[in-house]
Design a protein around this motif. Sequence first.
Motif, PDB file in Angstrom:
ATOM      1  N   ARG A 188       0.851  -1.194   0.000  1.00  0.00           N
ATOM      2  CA  ARG A 188       0.000   0.000   0.000  1.00  0.00           C
ATOM      3  C   ARG A 188       0.882   1.238   0.000  1.00  0.00           C
ATOM      4  O   ARG A 188       1.834   1.338   0.781  1.00  0.00           O
ATOM      5  N   LEU A 190       1.253   5.202   0.610  1.00  0.00           N
ATOM      6  CA  LEU A 190       0.570   6.140   1.510  1.00  0.00           C
ATOM      7  C   LEU A 190       1.448   7.342   1.804  1.00  0.00           C
ATOM      8  O   LEU A 190       2.658   7.345   1.547  1.00  0.00           O
ATOM      9  N   THR A 192       1.873  10.259   5.214  1.00  0.00           N
ATOM     10  CA  THR A 192       1.490  10.408   6.620  1.00  0.00           C
ATOM     11  C   THR A 192       1.579  11.863   7.063  1.00  0.00           C
ATOM     12  O   THR A 192       2.367  12.657   6.544  1.00  0.00           O
ATOM     13  N   VAL A 548      -0.016   2.243  13.423  1.00  0.00           N
ATOM     14  CA  VAL A 548      -0.394   2.904  12.171  1.00  0.00           C
ATOM     15  C   VAL A 548      -0.418   1.885  11.034  1.00  0.00           C
ATOM     16  O   VAL A 548      -1.321   1.859  10.200  1.00  0.00           O
ATOM     17  N   LEU A 549       0.615   1.011  10.979  1.00  0.00           N
ATOM     18  CA  LEU A 549       0.671  -0.018   9.939  1.00  0.00           C
ATOM     19  C   LEU A 549      -0.559  -0.920  10.014  1.00  0.00           C
ATOM     20  O   LEU A 549      -1.158  -1.262   8.984  1.00  0.00           O
ATOM     21  N   VAL A 552      -3.527   0.912   8.621  1.00  0.00           N
ATOM     22  CA  VAL A 552      -3.405   1.049   7.160  1.00  0.00           C
ATOM     23  C   VAL A 552      -3.773  -0.253   6.460  1.00  0.00           C
ATOM     24  O   VAL A 552      -4.540  -0.265   5.485  1.00  0.00           O
ATOM     25  N   ALA A 575      -2.820   8.647   8.161  1.00  0.00           N
ATOM     26  CA  ALA A 575      -2.256   8.084   6.930  1.00  0.00           C
ATOM     27  C   ALA A 575      -3.260   8.226   5.791  1.00  0.00           C
ATOM     28  O   ALA A 575      -4.451   7.932   5.964  1.00  0.00           O
ATOM     29  N   ARG A 576      -2.787   8.696   4.638  1.00  0.00           N
ATOM     30  CA  ARG A 576      -3.609   8.819   3.430  1.00  0.00           C
ATOM     31  C   ARG A 576      -3.192   7.700   2.468  1.00  0.00           C
ATOM     32  O   ARG A 576      -2.075   7.696   1.955  1.00  0.00           O
ATOM     33  N   ILE A 577      -4.051   6.721   2.278  1.00  0.00           N
ATOM     34  CA  ILE A 577      -3.747   5.562   1.440  1.00  0.00           C
ATOM     35  C   ILE A 577      -4.127   5.883  -0.001  1.00  0.00           C
ATOM     36  O   ILE A 577      -5.296   6.144  -0.305  1.00  0.00           O
TER      37      ILE A 577
END
Length: 636
Positions: A188, A190, A192, A548-549, A552, A575-577
């Motif tokens: 992924r 991303l 942050t 965070v992981l 996500v 986080a912006r994926i």
Amino acid sequence: MFDLIRNHRRWLQFILLLLILPSFVFVGIQGYSSFMEGDKALATVAGEPVSQQEFDAAVRSRLDQLRAMMGSQFDSQAFDTPAMRQAVLDELINTRLIAAEASQKHFSASDEQLRATIQAIPAVQENGRFSNARYRDALAAQGMTPVMFEAQLRRDLALQQVLGPVAASAAVPEAVMSRLVAAATERRQLQTLRIAAADYRAKVSVSDDDVKAYYEANRTRFAVPEQVDAQYVVLDQGAATSGIAVSDEDVKSYYEQNQARYRQDEQRRASHILITADKDASDAAREEARAKAQALAEQAKAPGADFAKLARDNSQDPGSAASGGDLDWFGRGMMAKPFEDAVFSLQQGEVSAVVPTDYGFHVIKLTGVRPAVVKPLAEVRSQIVEEIRQQQAARRFAEAAEQFTNLVYEQSDTLDPAAQKFNLKVQDASGITRSGLAGNEVFGNPKVVQALFSEDVLREKRNSGAIELEPNRLVAVRAAKVTPASVQPLADVADGVRKQLVEDKALALARADGEARLKALQAQDSTQGFGAPVTVARNAPQGLAPAVLEAVMKASADKLPAFVGAQAGDAYVIARIEKAEAGQAPDAALLANEKSMMERRWAQAEQLAVLQALRGKYKASVSDNGKQQVSPAPAR
């Protein structure tokens, strides 16, 4: 007082008999035995106790193994922990459970299984083949005879039949493995945005009332446990047994009294030709194999026959065919009974008739005979000297230990007489709590700490008894000063409390602000304030905080970009994926390794489930005494 006891021993024995006998009458033999032994069982399995002595021996064995592995790097305080002691007790219980199940199910190991297991041990092989000489030497080095070792191994092989099939049958389904690989390798991309608590400290105010309220609500956090300053003396074998000398007369006498130990039984060397035929094969198949072996036997007996060439060309024994059928030297008890009987009935150079065993049909040639002999004194002298020295050392240390024990008991208000008797130093240690003293070889030992905090030592200021730290090493301790448990005053901890409250409140503000921004971003996409894109996976986190992981990788990838947030240390991270894609499948070798590792874990889980079921079946339980042995003491 002790002179009085010695001088009137017969009268005292009579008085003790009068005192003891009624207890048998009123409470019975079993009750008296229980009274004398006390509650020594740490656990019970199928009605049988796991004793304190058994547990202590297992703990010592575990520590000795670690000491042998690590040498000078070994620190007993780092390993003699509640977790290690719990593991040892669990192993003892599990061993009892397995033994109970094996006994109930009548599991056993056959002679063939025992023989094959021994012959496969690398330590007793020479050039890839079993060596009877190495086998006996290896056992002698461990102080064991073949009979002792084989009885123990037969028992172990029987016990393996309880959990062995469970482990062998464990398999991870392909569908499960595929999903695990997909989850581990999914990638992924991303960006942050980190909202740090430090940016909010200036907005936080903490009053004296806040500090006091926190202190009152969390007084246990500021508790200082009871502490003891102690004295101790250590008696080891070196201090008690220096200067041991072994005379020539002692060596000669020991040798003459123990000649049976230095006797080497008759050994024979043989070569063979094997035509395999499983014992369960059809009659026709076995008869065909027998006929082939018979033809080879006739060729081998012919004048001038080259037995080694016949074996290389015809033997179906992969272990010996290439070397002309040679089986090296061996004694009785190491071959199948029919094979052994045939070998020990042959004359030098003679070829046997066809000999049937469970493996097939053999043609055997005796190639060597070593008669039974007694090793000469010169050959075993150094071994005898060391054995005598060890025996004398053990005897002298036992005598010293008895004197040491009596001295610290009889003069219970000081350790000086014991120290002077054996030229020992009275040592000091301070700040000892019920959890022990980290880094101290004596007060890191739970048994010593338990003795130090006993009523007699702590309150009555008496010496402890002699406590075994490890084989041939004793210690006695006494409490010199006791500092009662207390709570640190508010004035001493106020600054630390204030700092902690500032951090907590700043982090709460950062989290609240972060959650508000996350909600706004989920409503309307924006990249303002975010860092550079990075691609992560569960097996390649790229430094991303675990919380965070996890957020996500758990987020739905149906609609991107997607936003998630989580607290990570002293910050709140959004986080912006941007992208999600399947990762590259690992190569076949790596995948096979992962599958093997997963199946081992699967097997361990299934074995633990079986053991848990056996605990219920055989009513395994841990006593309060056992819980005290493994539970951590109060924190310092």
